[in-house]
Design an enzyme around this catalytic site. Structure first.
Site, PDB file in Angstrom:
ATOM      1  N   ARG A   1       3.586  72.068 106.833  1.00 49.58           N
ATOM      2  CA  ARG A   1       3.653  71.198 105.641  1.00 49.58           C
ATOM      3  C   ARG A   1       4.012  69.751 106.033  1.00 49.58           C
ATOM      4  O   ARG A   1       4.752  69.072 105.312  1.00 49.58           O
ATOM      5  CB  ARG A   1       4.690  71.722 104.629  1.00 49.58           C
ATOM      6  CG  ARG A   1       4.407  73.110 104.062  1.00 49.58           C
ATOM      7  CD  ARG A   1       3.127  73.141 103.238  1.00 49.58           C
ATOM      8  NE  ARG A   1       2.963  74.391 102.520  1.00 49.58           N
ATOM      9  CZ  ARG A   1       2.242  75.435 102.978  1.00 49.58           C
ATOM     10  NH1 ARG A   1       1.633  75.394 104.153  1.00 49.58           N
ATOM     11  NH2 ARG A   1       2.119  76.529 102.236  1.00 49.58           N
TER      12      ARG A   1
ATOM     13  N   SER B   1       4.209  76.131  95.398  1.00 43.46           N
ATOM     14  CA  SER B   1       5.581  76.310  95.909  1.00 43.46           C
ATOM     15  C   SER B   1       6.354  75.012  95.703  1.00 43.46           C
ATOM     16  O   SER B   1       5.889  73.946  96.102  1.00 43.46           O
ATOM     17  CB  SER B   1       5.569  76.620  97.407  1.00 43.46           C
ATOM     18  OG  SER B   1       4.866  77.808  97.673  1.00 43.46           O
TER      19      SER B   1
ATOM     20  N   GLU C   1       8.794  70.632  98.355  1.00 44.17           N
ATOM     21  CA  GLU C   1       7.474  70.425  98.973  1.00 44.17           C
ATOM     22  C   GLU C   1       6.685  69.304  98.280  1.00 44.17           C
ATOM     23  O   GLU C   1       6.120  68.444  98.959  1.00 44.17           O
ATOM     24  CB  GLU C   1       6.664  71.729  98.950  1.00 44.17           C
ATOM     25  CG  GLU C   1       5.319  71.563  99.626  1.00 44.17           C
ATOM     26  CD  GLU C   1       4.387  72.745  99.431  1.00 44.17           C
ATOM     27  OE1 GLU C   1       4.652  73.801 100.024  1.00 44.17           O
ATOM     28  OE2 GLU C   1       3.395  72.598  98.687  1.00 44.17           O
TER      29      GLU C   1
END
Ligand code: FAD
Ligand code: EPU
Length: 342
Positions: free
Chosen positions: A168, A242, A338
């Site tokens: 990520r 998420s 995130e």
């Protein structure tokens, strides 16, 4: 060259972010032609504004109105550009929808991206956090990208190594943050394709479908079915996937937690560290299905925060902070969001 810049002012963003947050921007410009970026560079007034590059708006949390210029990447185009003994190279423009692009490659008989089917958003954002799902990350099929540098007013290309891909993460969240806009991405799709069924959910789904020797499209269909069961459709319930990254912890931390919580869900990493399932940590704290005002935790997946209707960015931030505090207090683990906060 005569390129117009049809800027809109006081523009609503509610339909341009999958959380469905009702925020506005001071100015908005849809970039349908890359030459518009050169015209923007030459426009002193517009160039001086704070900028937000927008794709599909599926990894953003709008915490307030934006006092700057939103550049909405709407360029289109997908093309096979080259091939060699090992790979077929396919280029896609930033504004192409990611899932449609994945399906296009599969229709051409090209495997490689099937585990990443149904991820929302656009091609241009896919390198930003090195999107990943079901055992595959973007970097596994990435060749290079072209981007525009807002400071120099020039284009440049980056190969895989230069992008600094990690879980990520990429250079676009660090050195190139707010400095560049990705124009197009070239993918290297393997001629000798092998299925990736390392993720237990995928193997189980294929077994349930009696598919022992899957083709790329079979894997895409399995992934689509799993995702549809687990994740909320942003058209129905606002969300950004998420909300936290799965935290990485040392072997010692994981062992200490495992001694206290034998059901802890963790995955060994090549670095020797362990990735903890943030959804499990949040679920254990009793958050699944709960709400704070108009922001809530999805009933089927505790890692996904949702807009139950009319939530403001600050409602989601308050819920996220409460979850972070509980997980920290109980497990001593800090959760990092995130999505990008604007
Ligand atoms: P946006 O939300 O528009 O932008 C995200 C960030 O990228 C912002 O900082 C923006 O400024 C920047 N950006 C966008 N386009 C460009 C560009 N052309 N150049 C430079 N910067 C740019 N992610 C995963 O990794 N795996 C998943 O499995 C996954 N599942 C999801 C499921 C759901 C239901 C949802 C809603 C989201 C999910 N996501 C997942 C998150 C999201 O889909 C990805 O991060 C996606 O790549 C975001 O694309 P976007 O075009 O919507 O980006
Ligand atoms: N779990 C629970 N309770 C929950 C949710 C999850 O106990 O409420 C447990 C599950 O039982 C499972 C584990 O946590 O054992 C992991 O759950 P899941 O397989 O659903 O995956 P995840 O770790 O929650 C990650 C990515 C997703 C990606 C999937 C599939 C991150 C932050 N999230 O989710 O990406 O689609 O794996 O690979 O890495 C996104 O980034 O937006 C995203 C959706």
């Amino acid at each position: 060259m005569n390129v117009s810049l049809p800027v809109r002012y006081d523009f609503p963003l509610r339909d341009l972010n999958t959380f469905g947050i009702d925020a506005r921007t001071y100015a908005y410009l849809a970039i349908s032609d890359e030459r518009m970026l050169a015209a923007l560079h030459a426009n002193t007034e517009l160039h001086a504004l704070p900028r937000l590059v927008l794709g599909g708006g599926s990894n953003l949390l709008l915490t307030r109105d934006f006092a700057g210029l939103v550049l909405h990447m709407c360029t289109r185009g997908t093309r096979v550009v080259d091939e060699d003994a090992d790979f077929v190279y396919v280029r896609a423009a930033a504004g192409e929808n990611w899932h449609r692009f994945v399906m296009f490659t599969l229709e051409q008989g090209l495997g490689g991206l099937e585990n990443l089917a149904l991820i929302p958003g656009n091609v241009g954002a896919s390198p930003i956090q090195n999107i990943g799902a079901y055992g595959v990350e973007l970097k596994d099929c990435f060749h290079s990208l072209t981007a525009w540098d807002f400071e120099s007013g020039e284009t440049f290309t980056l190969d895989r190594e230069a992008c600094g891909f990690a879980y990520r993460d990429s250079i676009f969240k660090h050195e190139l943050r707010d400095r560049a806009v990705i124009l197009d991405v070239i993918f290297a799709l393997p001629k000798r394709w092998r299925p990736n069924m390392a993720y237990a959910d995928v193997a189980q789904e294929l077994a349930a479908r009696n598919i022992a020797d899957p083709k790329p499209l079979d894997i895409a269909n399995a992934v689509i079915a799993i995702r549809t069961r687990k994740l909320p459709d942003p058209q129905q319930i606002g969300n950004a996937g998420s909300f936290f990254k799965n935290p990485l912890v040392s072997e010692a931390t994981r062992s200490a937690l495992l001694a206290r919580y034998p059901n802890l869900v963790s995955y060994a990493q090549p670095s020797g560290e362990y990735k903890l399932a943030a959804g499990w940590l949040i679920d254990q704290c009793g958050w699944k299905g709960r709400s704070m005002g108009a922001a809530g935790v999805y009933e089927k997946q505790a890692l996904v925060l949702v807009n139950r209707g009319g939530a403001r960015g600050e409602d989601v931030v308050a819920l996220a902070r409460a979850i972070q505090a509980d997980v920290e207090a109980r497990f001593g683990v800090s959760l990092e969001p995130e999505p990008v906060f604007v």
